[in-house]
Design a protein around this motif. Structure first.
Motif, short mmCIF file in Angstrom:
data_model
loop_
_atom_site.label_atom_id
_atom_site.label_comp_id
_atom_site.label_asym_id
_atom_site.label_seq_id
_atom_site.Cartn_x
_atom_site.Cartn_y
_atom_site.Cartn_z
N PHE A 50 0.85 -1.19 0.00
CA PHE A 50 0.00 0.00 0.00
C PHE A 50 0.89 1.24 0.00
CE2 PHE A 50 -2.07 -3.23 2.73
CZ PHE A 50 -3.15 -3.53 1.91
N GLN A 51 0.64 2.15 -0.93
CA GLN A 51 1.31 3.44 -0.91
C GLN A 51 0.55 4.38 0.03
OE1 GLN A 51 3.21 6.41 -4.22
NE2 GLN A 51 1.16 5.64 -4.65
N TYR A 52 1.30 5.16 0.81
CA TYR A 52 0.67 5.97 1.85
C TYR A 52 0.67 7.46 1.55
CZ TYR A 52 0.78 1.99 5.01
OH TYR A 52 0.58 0.76 5.60
N THR A 99 -9.04 16.18 6.42
CA THR A 99 -8.53 17.07 5.38
C THR A 99 -8.16 16.27 4.13
OG1 THR A 99 -6.20 16.85 6.06
CG2 THR A 99 -7.53 18.55 7.16
N ASP A 100 -7.89 16.98 3.05
CA ASP A 100 -7.33 16.32 1.87
C ASP A 100 -6.00 15.68 2.25
OD1 ASP A 100 -9.45 17.19 0.34
OD2 ASP A 100 -8.40 18.97 -0.42
N SER A 101 -5.69 14.58 1.59
CA SER A 101 -4.44 13.89 1.89
C SER A 101 -3.25 14.67 1.33
CB SER A 101 -4.47 12.48 1.34
OG SER A 101 -4.57 12.49 -0.08
N PHE A 102 -2.08 14.39 1.88
CA PHE A 102 -0.86 15.06 1.44
C PHE A 102 0.33 14.13 1.68
CE2 PHE A 102 -1.68 16.16 5.87
CZ PHE A 102 -0.47 15.92 6.49
N VAL A 103 1.43 14.43 1.03
CA VAL A 103 2.69 13.72 1.28
C VAL A 103 3.52 14.63 2.16
CG1 VAL A 103 4.79 12.77 0.28
CG2 VAL A 103 2.60 12.48 -0.91
N ALA A 104 3.86 14.16 3.34
CA ALA A 104 4.62 14.98 4.28
C ALA A 104 5.99 15.31 3.68
CB ALA A 104 4.79 14.23 5.60
N GLU A 105 6.51 16.48 4.07
CA GLU A 105 7.81 16.93 3.56
C GLU A 105 8.71 17.30 4.73
OE1 GLU A 105 9.32 20.60 0.77
OE2 GLU A 105 7.63 19.39 0.04
N ILE A 106 9.91 16.73 4.75
CA ILE A 106 10.89 16.99 5.81
C ILE A 106 12.18 17.45 5.14
CG2 ILE A 106 12.14 16.09 7.80
CD1 ILE A 106 9.12 16.01 8.19
N ASP A 107 12.66 18.63 5.51
CA ASP A 107 13.90 19.18 4.94
C ASP A 107 13.88 19.16 3.41
OD1 ASP A 107 14.96 19.61 7.49
OD2 ASP A 107 15.82 17.59 7.57
N GLY A 108 12.71 19.48 2.86
CA GLY A 108 12.59 19.57 1.41
C GLY A 108 12.43 18.25 0.70
N VAL A 109 12.39 17.15 1.43
CA VAL A 109 12.26 15.82 0.83
C VAL A 109 10.86 15.29 1.11
CG1 VAL A 109 13.12 13.46 0.75
CG2 VAL A 109 14.72 15.36 1.10
N LYS A 110 10.14 14.95 0.06
CA LYS A 110 8.81 14.37 0.23
C LYS A 110 8.93 12.97 0.82
CE LYS A 110 6.42 16.95 -3.40
NZ LYS A 110 5.56 17.67 -2.43
N GLN A 111 8.19 12.71 1.86
CA GLN A 111 8.28 11.45 2.59
C GLN A 111 7.35 10.40 1.97
OE1 GLN A 111 10.69 11.25 5.29
NE2 GLN A 111 11.15 13.10 4.10
#
Length: 304
Positions: free
Chosen positions: A136-138, A226-238
């Motif tokens: 599963f992709q998250y 909320t709408d889903s999102f891809v978390a971002e840490i230090d400019g890198v999408k998690q």
């Protein structure tokens, strides 16, 4: 459903997915022999499970991945396991409810044969156990009060905001909160996240989007997602994905599982026929370039 899950977590009971009427049976080790089942214990676990016709999986009770529904083990990962293990000649899947943080330790102490929880494939976890290829992709979402009065959109919404986010102990969202140095609290399970918002102890609850949407659809509360999102840490999408967890020694079982899983992942129609009833769509289908090796290495640059 979620209050009942809290009872089962404390009881240590085993839920049999094949038992008529959702019967329950007490169990302290795997039904196939506990400490003698793994390759490292001197035998081939796959062959032993096939001989027994049964596998015991550890699960944490997070819907819609693997959870108890009126005494029956169900969920998307359970459905995937019934399909794959059934094809491997293992027709019965039993579940042992376990605290999330105890899933990998319980696996390695041979309390069960695999982990069925949609667990994110992370480097620190790969150091302790072996993961299947992604199932599963998250993406992440936030559960908030109706109308989203604070206008929260993602994890960055909490930075220097004076707002507090609740995350589930051991879940990847807790790591995001720590990496971003957010004001946060950790809760034990999905219903605890709801309670944290309702009690005013948190302004939102962060978890995988699929879990929160299931919770919202199956709970009676005044919250929304909320709408889903891809978390971002230090400019890198998690970007990330979850898989089934095995002991490192159980290579024959892992290899056989991955072979069957690849057939399912390559066929979107079949994939959705297995997990679609639990709210999963083609958006959760992992892309071909996303592999367990890449996720275990932690180098997400190739997936950006």
């Amino acid at each position: 459903m979620y209050n009942r899950r809290s009872f089962f977590r404390g009881s240590g009971l085993v839920l049999s997915a094949a038992a008529l009427g959702g019967g329950l049976a007490a169990c302290s080790q795997t039904s196939t022999g506990g400490g003698d089942t793994s390759d490292g214990g001197g035998g081939d676990l796959l062959s032993k499970l096939q001989d027994a016709g049964k596998i015991t999986v550890g699960f944490a009770g997070e819907a819609p991945y693997s959870f108890d529904d009126n005494g029956e083990l169900t969920g998307a990962t359970v459905a995937m396991h019934r399909e794959i293990f059934g094809e491997l000649g293992i027709d019965e899947v039993e579940g042992k409810l376990t605290d999330w943080n105890s899933l990998i330790p319980g696996l390695n102490s041979q309390q069960f044969d695999a982990v069925s929880a949609g667990m994110s494939i992370l480097p620190e976890r790969c150091a302790e156990a072996a993961f299947s290829e992604p199932e599963f992709q998250y993406t992440t979402a936030l559960m908030v009060p109706k109308g989203n009065p604070e206008g929260l959109k993602d994890m960055q919404s909490f930075v220097d905001s004076g707002l507090k986010v609740a995350t589930m102990s051991g879940a990847i969202e807790s790591t995001y909160a720590k990496d971003l140095d957010l004001d946060s609290i950790e809760v034990g399970g999905p219903q605890d996240g709801v309670d944290a918002i309702n009690s005013g102890n948190a302004d939102a609850f962060a978890l995988t989007a699929i879990s929160l949407n299931w919770l919202a659809d199956n709970s009676n509360n005044d919250l929304e997602v909320t709408d889903s999102f891809v978390a971002e840490i230090d400019g890198v999408k998690q970007v990330g994905a979850g898989g089934t967890v095995f002991r490192k020694a159980d290579t024959s079982l892992l290899d056989a599982y991955n072979e069957k899983l690849a057939e399912i992942i390559s066929d979107p129609e079949r994939y959705l026929s297995i997990v679609g009833d639990f709210g999963f769509t083609e958006e959760e289908l992992p892309p071909e370039e996303m592999t367990a090796e890449i996720l275990c290495d932690g180098d997400l640059s190739s997936l950006q």
